[in-house]
Design an enzyme around this catalytic site. Structure first.
Site, short mmCIF file in Angstrom:
data_model
loop_
_atom_site.label_atom_id
_atom_site.label_comp_id
_atom_site.label_asym_id
_atom_site.label_seq_id
_atom_site.Cartn_x
_atom_site.Cartn_y
_atom_site.Cartn_z
N LYS A 14 31.20 29.09 -2.74
CA LYS A 14 30.31 30.09 -2.11
C LYS A 14 29.51 29.44 -0.99
CE LYS A 14 26.28 28.41 -3.75
NZ LYS A 14 25.27 27.76 -2.98
N ASP A 164 24.07 29.94 -10.47
CA ASP A 164 25.12 30.49 -9.61
C ASP A 164 26.32 31.02 -10.39
OD1 ASP A 164 23.91 30.06 -7.12
OD2 ASP A 164 24.64 27.99 -7.00
O1 C5P Z 1 21.00 26.59 -12.70
P1 C5P Z 1 21.52 25.30 -12.18
O2 C5P Z 1 21.82 24.32 -13.30
O3 C5P Z 1 22.66 25.42 -11.24
O4 C5P Z 1 20.34 24.69 -11.34
C1 C5P Z 1 20.26 23.32 -11.04
C2 C5P Z 1 18.83 22.96 -10.78
O5 C5P Z 1 18.39 23.58 -9.56
C3 C5P Z 1 17.85 23.42 -11.83
O6 C5P Z 1 17.73 22.48 -12.85
C4 C5P Z 1 16.56 23.54 -11.04
O7 C5P Z 1 15.96 22.29 -10.89
C5 C5P Z 1 17.05 23.98 -9.67
N1 C5P Z 1 16.95 25.44 -9.47
C6 C5P Z 1 15.70 26.01 -9.29
N2 C5P Z 1 15.58 27.37 -9.12
C7 C5P Z 1 16.67 28.14 -9.08
C8 C5P Z 1 17.97 27.59 -9.24
C9 C5P Z 1 18.07 26.23 -9.43
O8 C5P Z 1 14.68 25.32 -9.31
N3 C5P Z 1 16.53 29.45 -8.91
#
Ligand code: C5P
Length: 338
Positions: A14, A164
């Site tokens: 993406k 995501d």
């Molecule tokens: O959800 P995911 O594991 O892909 O996110 C990775 C990191 O990105 C999270 O641990 C967080 O630190 C950060 N993040 C965030 N806010 C979001 C998405 C991701 O702070 N909306």
């Protein structure tokens, strides 16, 4: 032991056409307003069910399932339980009340699912490669194990795996809010051409980029309040298929933080612009850079002008749909997906 059946899932990367960070939540995540679109850069996950016919078919044997992951993604891609493919598979098994066997000692008596990941999406690069792989595992195993869990239950599992992943389950074009997990489809006409520039060196850690963003925002606190960017132009550009309007509207609040952590990206963005891209931006949390082109021929010309400037330069188009599942003839090996 011959596998009974196998499925192969092609899942796209993406790009964030628009990403606005609206503040830090108590759980450490950030509130976002983002517009996401898939591009035709795919990973491929092959899922194969092995074991004796008794073990595969008997309900008692299904109380326990071995999972084995292999991949061709090199040292940057984890092969252990932290890989999002295994995390997704484990979450789905748990949901079904099935325990995961010992990955290092698969037993003949119980069924074993082998997962082979063929990587093409850049790793730790801001293109949701890991999230796409998790989505591929959810939809692929749902089919392989004949679970038929339904979209809502899969979306719930996806939400638990990463911000995501719910978008990656469906792909296409979406506006996402909350932490990025609340997605609605957006009307999108036409196709857009992109030049994807993989920066040399290591990837960027998403938590570190968000932390750098918070520090930058804290550093500017007290000065004139900066109004939040809005996705209106991007949504209008998508509705009309107008690339010039899209060039005007693309926006990424994480760009300044990514550039602060990787100052070489500033030169990279300048190079993409000088090569003729109508807009240049950091992809998600970076460090991949995106150049927007007027059409596929223009994208090719921009890519040619950037030849040798980055680790890798590819021309892609958006939107690219969502995960595609294909049944693989029985007897195919998950280790040799082609
Ligand atoms: O959800 P995911 O594991 O892909 O996110 C990775 C990191 O990105 C999270 O641990 C967080 O630190 C950060 N993040 C965030 N806010 C979001 C998405 C991701 O702070 N909306």
């Amino acid at each position: 032991m011959e596998p009974r059946s196998a499925v192969r899932v092609r899942v796209p990367a993406k790009v964030n056409l628009f990403l606005s960070v609206r503040g830090l939540r108590e759980d450490g995540y950030h509130e976002l307003v983002t517009v996401l679109q898939t591009v035709d850069l795919h990973d491929e996950l092959t899922c194969t069910l092995h074991g004796s016919p008794w073990a595969r078919a008997h309900p008692a044997a299904r109380q326990l399932m071995d999972l084995v992951l292999s991949h061709d993604g090199g040292p940057e891609v984890p092969g252990d339980g932290s890989n999002l493919v295994l995390r997704a598979a484990t979450a789905l098994l748990r949901r079904l009340g099935i325990a995961v066997g010992d990955r290092d000692a698969p037993a003949v008596a119980r069924p074993c699912t082998r997962l082979h990941l063929s990587k093409n999406i850049p790793v730790a690069a801001g293109m949701a490669g890991g999230s796409a792989d998790a989505a591929a595992a959810l939809v692929g195993l749902d089919r392989l194990w004949e679970v038929d869990l339904g979209r809502d239950a899969l979306a719930e599992l996806a939400t638990g795996l990463g911000a995501d992943v719910p978008f990656c389950l469906h792909g296409g074009t979406a506006l996402a809010t909350g932490t990025g997990t609340d997605t609605v489809r957006v009307l999108a006409r036409g196709e857009f051409s992109w030049v994807v520039c993989e920066a040399p060196g290591d990837g960027l850690s998403t938590p570190e980029v968000f932390a750098a963003h918070d520090a930058l925002v804290a550093g500017t606190a007290g000065r004139a309040e900066r109004p939040s960017a809005e996705p209106d132009l991007v949504l209008q550009a998508l509705r009309t298929g107008d690339v010039e309007l899209l060039a005007e509207g693309v926006h990424n609040d994480l760009q300044a933080a990514a550039v602060q952590l990787r100052p070489d990206l500033a030169d990279g963005l300048g190079a993409v612009r000088r090569a003729g891209a109508v807009a240049a931006l950091v992809s998600g949390s970076g460090p991949t850079l995106l150049g927007l082109a007027r059409d596929p021929e223009h994208a090719q010309a921009v890519a040619t002008a950037l030849d040798g400037r980055f680790r890798r330069v590819r021309v892609v188009r958006s939107a690219a749909g969502g995960p595609r599942i294909a049944q693989v003839p029985a007897g195919s090996s998950a280790q040799a997906p082609r």
